[in-house]
Scaffold this active site. Structure first.
Site, short mmCIF file in Angstrom:
data_model
loop_
_atom_site.label_atom_id
_atom_site.label_comp_id
_atom_site.label_asym_id
_atom_site.label_seq_id
_atom_site.Cartn_x
_atom_site.Cartn_y
_atom_site.Cartn_z
N ASN A 281 42.61 21.97 25.43
CA ASN A 281 42.25 22.29 26.81
C ASN A 281 42.98 21.40 27.81
O ASN A 281 43.33 21.83 28.91
CB ASN A 281 40.74 22.18 27.00
CG ASN A 281 40.00 23.39 26.46
OD1 ASN A 281 40.58 24.45 26.27
ND2 ASN A 281 38.70 23.23 26.21
N GLY B 138 38.75 26.15 36.96
CA GLY B 138 37.39 25.63 37.08
C GLY B 138 36.68 25.84 35.75
O GLY B 138 37.31 25.78 34.69
N LEU C 127 50.93 30.68 33.63
CA LEU C 127 51.96 30.19 34.55
C LEU C 127 51.90 30.93 35.88
O LEU C 127 52.91 31.05 36.56
CB LEU C 127 53.36 30.35 33.93
CG LEU C 127 53.75 29.31 32.88
CD1 LEU C 127 55.11 29.63 32.30
CD2 LEU C 127 53.75 27.90 33.46
N CYS D 145 34.80 23.93 30.89
CA CYS D 145 35.58 23.32 29.80
C CYS D 145 36.75 22.48 30.29
O CYS D 145 36.78 21.27 30.03
CB CYS D 145 36.09 24.42 28.86
SG CYS D 145 34.78 25.28 27.96
N LYS E 286 36.02 19.29 32.47
CA LYS E 286 35.25 18.33 31.67
C LYS E 286 36.10 17.72 30.57
O LYS E 286 36.05 16.50 30.32
CB LYS E 286 34.03 19.04 31.06
CG LYS E 286 33.27 18.23 30.02
CD LYS E 286 32.10 19.01 29.45
CE LYS E 286 32.52 20.26 28.72
NZ LYS E 286 33.27 19.97 27.47
N LYS F 229 36.56 32.72 36.87
CA LYS F 229 37.57 33.61 36.29
C LYS F 229 36.99 35.02 36.28
O LYS F 229 35.76 35.20 36.36
CB LYS F 229 37.94 33.17 34.88
CG LYS F 229 36.80 33.27 33.86
CD LYS F 229 37.28 32.86 32.48
CE LYS F 229 36.14 32.98 31.45
NZ LYS F 229 36.61 32.61 30.09
N ARG G 274 30.52 27.75 37.30
CA ARG G 274 30.62 26.31 37.15
C ARG G 274 31.97 25.81 37.65
O ARG G 274 33.01 26.29 37.25
CB ARG G 274 30.41 25.91 35.68
CG ARG G 274 29.00 26.06 35.18
CD ARG G 274 28.91 25.73 33.70
NE ARG G 274 29.65 26.69 32.89
CZ ARG G 274 29.84 26.56 31.58
NH1 ARG G 274 29.36 25.51 30.93
NH2 ARG G 274 30.51 27.49 30.92
N ALA H 21 50.73 30.67 39.58
CA ALA H 21 50.25 29.69 40.56
C ALA H 21 49.05 30.25 41.31
O ALA H 21 48.91 31.46 41.48
CB ALA H 21 51.36 29.33 41.53
N GLY H 22 48.19 29.35 41.77
CA GLY H 22 47.01 29.79 42.50
C GLY H 22 46.18 28.61 42.95
O GLY H 22 46.70 27.54 43.25
#
Length: 231
Positions: free
Chosen positions: A6, A55, A48, A58, A61, A121, A128, A50-51
């Site tokens: 991650n 969040g 890949l 996972c 953290k 997403k 979260r 961009a934005g």
């Protein structure tokens, strides 16, 4: 293993977002660069785009946990770069807030904004550490009237951010809006009819925080269209 995987994914996302900053300074198109990078089979094209960054429960953290563990083992410097990965990610949210403020002439006061997306997403109701909710709340706190809509997470918005109004769909959220922000790339938002949406807004100004829309299609429908790292 999951923490390291991650952390690598977060690094890849923050890298292309850092490239987007350079593209905005030079007038280049980050989507063209991302496509070229993705052709390298050592890297690949996934994650890949961009934005406004990542969040969820996972990635944020895990990169912090990985850094903390490195510190416990006495090798803090080995993963020090992850601190900047985290910083790049957080700056993307504030960058979009500033883009929106400039689009509104320098002030959010008494402006109406439609926010498309609340989950971190698409295809999830998980809010979260959602970049979309962070942006919506920050803009609301600066005096704007913010209306949020999300296909799955409206109930979470109502429970977690009672200062934000909620609408059933994008067309309702965008009524009389001065700016529309696309912050979660749900398919139904990508499929929006720009002509129909233009009929309900106050000002046809779209800021695409996920680089998910076709700029030519929206501009042809009469919209001022802005995105992340694209001219």
């Amino acid at each position: 293993m999951t923490v390291s995987a991650n952390s690598f994914l977060a690094t890849k996302i923050s890298f292309i977002n850092a490239v987007a900053d350079v593209c905005e300074a030079t007038g280049a198109d980050v989507s063209v660069i991302a496509e070229a990078i993705g052709l390298d089979d050592r890297i690949g094209p996934k994650f890949l785009r961009a934005g406004i960054g990542f969040g969820g429960g996972c990635l944020p953290k895990d990169i912090r946990a990985f850094m903390a563990r490195a510190g416990e083992l006495g090798v803090t410097e080995a993963l020090g770069f992850l601190r900047e990965v985290d910083n790049v990610n957080n700056r993307r949210r504030d960058h979009l807030v500033n883009m929106t403020r400039h689009a509104l002439g320098g002030s959010f006061t008494s402006k109406r904004l439609a926010v498309l997306g609340a989950a971190f997403k698409p295809d999830s109701d998980d809010t979260r550490q959602s970049p979309a909710l962070y942006i919506a709340s920050k803009i609301s706190g600066r005096g704007a009237n913010v209306v949020v809509t999300d296909p799955a997470a409206n109930h979470r918005v109502q429970a977690e951010r009672p200062n934000l109004a909620v609408a059933d769909d994008a067309y309702e959220a965008a009524k009389s809006a001065d700016v529309v922000l696309l912050l979660t790339e749900w398919q139904e938002f990508k499929d929006l009819d720009p002509v129909r949406l233009r009929e309900v807004v106050g000002t046809p100004h779209m800021i695409d925080g996920r680089n998910a829309l076709d700029p030519a299609r929206w501009r042809a429908a009469g919209w001022m269209y802005q995105s992340m790292g694209r001219p």
